[in-house]
Design a protein around this motif. Sequence first.
Motif, PDB file in Angstrom:
ATOM      1  N   PHE A   1      -6.058   9.627 -33.610  1.00 16.21           N
ATOM      2  CA  PHE A   1      -5.135   8.498 -33.744  1.00 16.21           C
ATOM      3  C   PHE A   1      -5.432   7.768 -35.045  1.00 16.21           C
ATOM      4  N   GLU A   2      -4.426   7.062 -35.541  1.00 11.51           N
ATOM      5  CA  GLU A   2      -4.575   6.334 -36.802  1.00 11.51           C
ATOM      6  C   GLU A   2      -4.559   4.837 -36.557  1.00 11.51           C
ATOM      7  N   LEU A   3      -5.617   4.197 -37.037  1.00 10.07           N
ATOM      8  CA  LEU A   3      -5.688   2.741 -37.008  1.00 10.07           C
ATOM      9  C   LEU A   3      -4.957   2.177 -38.214  1.00 10.07           C
ATOM     10  N   ALA A   4      -4.206   1.130 -37.991  1.00  7.89           N
ATOM     11  CA  ALA A   4      -3.360   0.567 -39.054  1.00  7.89           C
ATOM     12  C   ALA A   4      -4.175   0.018 -40.219  1.00  7.89           C
ATOM     13  N   GLY A   5      -5.438  -0.335 -39.986  1.00  8.28           N
ATOM     14  CA  GLY A   5      -6.251  -0.980 -41.011  1.00  8.28           C
ATOM     15  C   GLY A   5      -6.993  -0.058 -41.947  1.00  8.28           C
ATOM     16  N   GLY A   6      -6.713   1.245 -41.908  1.00  4.23           N
ATOM     17  CA  GLY A   6      -7.297   2.188 -42.862  1.00  4.23           C
ATOM     18  C   GLY A   6      -8.794   2.393 -42.687  1.00  4.23           C
ATOM     19  N   VAL A   7      -9.475   2.714 -43.810  1.00  7.02           N
ATOM     20  CA  VAL A   7     -10.900   3.051 -43.778  1.00  7.02           C
ATOM     21  C   VAL A   7     -11.728   1.919 -43.190  1.00  7.02           C
TER      22      VAL A   7
ATOM     23  N   GLY B   1     -11.309   1.730 -39.545  1.00  3.88           N
ATOM     24  CA  GLY B   1     -11.915   2.915 -38.944  1.00  3.88           C
ATOM     25  C   GLY B   1     -13.408   2.741 -38.752  1.00  3.88           C
ATOM     26  N   ARG B   2     -14.075   2.196 -39.763  1.00  2.00           N
ATOM     27  CA  ARG B   2     -15.519   1.968 -39.654  1.00  2.00           C
ATOM     28  C   ARG B   2     -15.838   0.853 -38.668  1.00  2.00           C
ATOM     29  N   ARG B   3     -15.018  -0.198 -38.675  1.00  2.00           N
ATOM     30  CA  ARG B   3     -15.234  -1.281 -37.708  1.00  2.00           C
ATOM     31  C   ARG B   3     -15.066  -0.763 -36.284  1.00  2.00           C
TER      32      ARG B   3
ATOM     33  N   ASP C   1      -6.706   7.713 -44.050  1.00  2.47           N
ATOM     34  CA  ASP C   1      -7.922   6.893 -44.128  1.00  2.47           C
ATOM     35  C   ASP C   1      -8.284   6.253 -42.795  1.00  2.47           C
ATOM     36  N   GLY C   2      -7.281   5.947 -41.999  1.00  7.56           N
ATOM     37  CA  GLY C   2      -7.541   5.272 -40.727  1.00  7.56           C
ATOM     38  C   GLY C   2      -7.630   6.202 -39.531  1.00  7.56           C
ATOM     39  N   MET C   3      -7.671   7.510 -39.768  1.00 11.58           N
ATOM     40  CA  MET C   3      -7.683   8.458 -38.652  1.00 11.58           C
ATOM     41  C   MET C   3      -9.052   8.509 -37.986  1.00 11.58           C
ATOM     42  N   VAL C   4      -9.037   8.523 -36.663  1.00 13.04           N
ATOM     43  CA  VAL C   4     -10.228   8.695 -35.845  1.00 13.04           C
ATOM     44  C   VAL C   4     -10.045   9.949 -35.001  1.00 13.04           C
ATOM     45  N   ARG C   5     -11.077  10.794 -34.972  1.00 14.49           N
ATOM     46  CA  ARG C   5     -11.057  11.968 -34.091  1.00 14.49           C
ATOM     47  C   ARG C   5     -11.912  11.675 -32.875  1.00 14.49           C
ATOM     48  N   LEU C   6     -11.314  11.793 -31.722  1.00 12.28           N
ATOM     49  CA  LEU C   6     -12.015  11.532 -30.475  1.00 12.28           C
ATOM     50  C   LEU C   6     -12.173  12.851 -29.716  1.00 12.28           C
ATOM     51  N   SER C   7     -13.414  13.288 -29.585  1.00 12.18           N
ATOM     52  CA  SER C   7     -13.718  14.447 -28.749  1.00 12.18           C
ATOM     53  C   SER C   7     -13.989  13.912 -27.350  1.00 12.18           C
ATOM     54  N   VAL C   8     -13.008  14.074 -26.488  1.00 14.47           N
ATOM     55  CA  VAL C   8     -13.065  13.442 -25.172  1.00 14.47           C
ATOM     56  C   VAL C   8     -13.980  14.240 -24.246  1.00 14.47           C
ATOM     57  N   GLY C   9     -14.960  13.555 -23.690  1.00 12.84           N
ATOM     58  CA  GLY C   9     -15.964  14.206 -22.868  1.00 12.84           C
ATOM     59  C   GLY C   9     -15.610  14.271 -21.396  1.00 12.84           C
ATOM     60  N   LEU C  10     -16.627  14.417 -20.568  1.00 11.28           N
ATOM     61  CA  LEU C  10     -16.446  14.608 -19.130  1.00 11.28           C
ATOM     62  C   LEU C  10     -16.759  13.359 -18.318  1.00 11.28           C
TER      63      LEU C  10
ATOM     64  N   ASP D   1     -13.911   1.701 -23.341  1.00  9.22           N
ATOM     65  CA  ASP D   1     -14.668   1.610 -24.588  1.00  9.22           C
ATOM     66  C   ASP D   1     -13.746   1.739 -25.796  1.00  9.22           C
ATOM     67  N   VAL D   2     -12.797   2.672 -25.739  1.00 11.71           N
ATOM     68  CA  VAL D   2     -11.884   2.894 -26.865  1.00 11.71           C
ATOM     69  C   VAL D   2     -10.998   1.679 -27.091  1.00 11.71           C
ATOM     70  N   LEU D   3     -10.367   1.198 -26.038  1.00 10.89           N
ATOM     71  CA  LEU D   3      -9.416   0.073 -26.186  1.00 10.89           C
ATOM     72  C   LEU D   3     -10.143  -1.204 -26.620  1.00 10.89           C
ATOM     73  N   ASN D   4     -11.346  -1.408 -26.124  1.00  5.48           N
ATOM     74  CA  ASN D   4     -12.120  -2.584 -26.534  1.00  5.48           C
ATOM     75  C   ASN D   4     -12.477  -2.511 -28.016  1.00  5.48           C
ATOM     76  N   ALA D   5     -12.868  -1.314 -28.474  1.00  2.47           N
ATOM     77  CA  ALA D   5     -13.229  -1.146 -29.883  1.00  2.47           C
ATOM     78  C   ALA D   5     -12.005  -1.303 -30.792  1.00  2.47           C
ATOM     79  N   ILE D   6     -10.846  -0.816 -30.338  1.00  2.00           N
ATOM     80  CA  ILE D   6      -9.627  -1.009 -31.114  1.00  2.00           C
ATOM     81  C   ILE D   6      -9.328  -2.494 -31.256  1.00  2.00           C
ATOM     82  N   LYS D   7      -9.416  -3.222 -30.146  1.00  2.00           N
ATOM     83  CA  LYS D   7      -9.129  -4.647 -30.152  1.00  2.00           C
ATOM     84  C   LYS D   7     -10.073  -5.410 -31.082  1.00  2.00           C
ATOM     85  N   LEU D   8     -11.367  -5.136 -30.950  1.00  2.00           N
ATOM     86  CA  LEU D   8     -12.346  -5.867 -31.754  1.00  2.00           C
ATOM     87  C   LEU D   8     -12.282  -5.465 -33.245  1.00  2.00           C
ATOM     88  N   SER D   9     -11.871  -4.234 -33.525  1.00  2.00           N
ATOM     89  CA  SER D   9     -11.799  -3.804 -34.932  1.00  2.00           C
ATOM     90  C   SER D   9     -10.631  -4.435 -35.666  1.00  2.00           C
TER      91      SER D   9
END
Length: 392
Positions: free
Chosen positions: A309-315, A318-320, A364-373, A382-390
């Motif tokens: 997925f791509e975050l609107a805020g770029g690099v 993505g790091r945040r 620049d804002g792309m994140v690759r998520l390898s979804v586990g078990l 965890d994902v939605l919280n990190a998106i919100k805080l970033s």
Amino acid sequence: MKDKQFETLAIREQTERSTNGEHSVPIYATSSFVFDDAEDARAQFAEEKEGNVYSRYSNPNTNEFITKLGLLEGLPKGIATASGMSAMFTSIAAFLKQGDHLIASRALFGSTHQILTNILPKWGISHTYVDGNKPDEWERAIKPNTRMLFLETPSNPALDLIDLEMIGNLGKKHGLIVNVDNCFATPYLQNPAQWGADVVTHSATKYIDGQGRVLGGAVLTTQELYPELKFLARHSGPTMSPFHGWLLSKSLETLAVRMDRHCENALAIAKSIEQAEGINFVRYPFLESHPQHDLAVKQMRKGGGIVTFELAGGVDQGRRFLNQLKMISLSANLGDTRTIATHPASTTHSKLSVEERNQVGITDGMVRLSVGLEHHEDILTDVLNAIKLSRS
């Protein structure tokens, strides 16, 4: 065993039991093997008789792994290698010589790109990149010295798909070797040989192991092409260890149940991320919004375990985002039981220029998520919280 279903083949294809009657195949931790007599030694070195001579050539554990994987992929022969990238290199170098040319889809893993652009040219092997989804580009790129078509589908990390039937038909029409990196899909979700692939390559480090424990690779091929592959592997030595062969063969026994869970989790998470604020796009093959959804359904059983997925805020965002994750691991690996997040532009594909990344959809804002078990709700929280805080 060939008439059995996938799960049964993955569990019941085993090396013949010894006189000890073991239920689980032992590890053959030996560098060499003894011959019955002088004639047996001569016949095996002359390749008139099959057998184990030296573990660089073959070993009961790596033999079992590759036989089992070949049954699952629908290709009769192959080799096991020490890493995924040794498999990728060997799958090309075994069949090409100085002056040969190959055509590759532009969307490739970063290290594969380095092999094509900076290593093979040293030996006079050239390449042409094409847009994998445009049949006319593949056809126009063919030269008199073209010998191979190389691709990965779904691609890493943008999850672009390539029509395997189209590529298989093109290879057959022009007498070219079709080599498919099937790492993301695994043989449980996709069988390139069904569509005409002559060579299928794997980084067994990923989903085949599935637990982040070992490095390994595999190259599967046809009976006709196998002698070339065997020759290079035997004399250059990209050999998998007996222990890793044993471990990866055991891992195949749970591949189906693991991939079912990876796919269920990934689809649920992809659907939820699509609704989150500050997301420009979500890519997952079995999302109806994926531009190649119909192709995914045609050639894949399920959508796999990777979501991008791509975050609107770029690099910077993505790091945040990565820094705000609490449970999910930050790693360059994928296919683990544990969910992993990666920012490709600054890590796995950082050696590519901005233009090269844009050409294959790595923004620049792309994140690759390898979804586990883990439970999908815990991953999603965890994902939605990190998106919100970033975003703050």
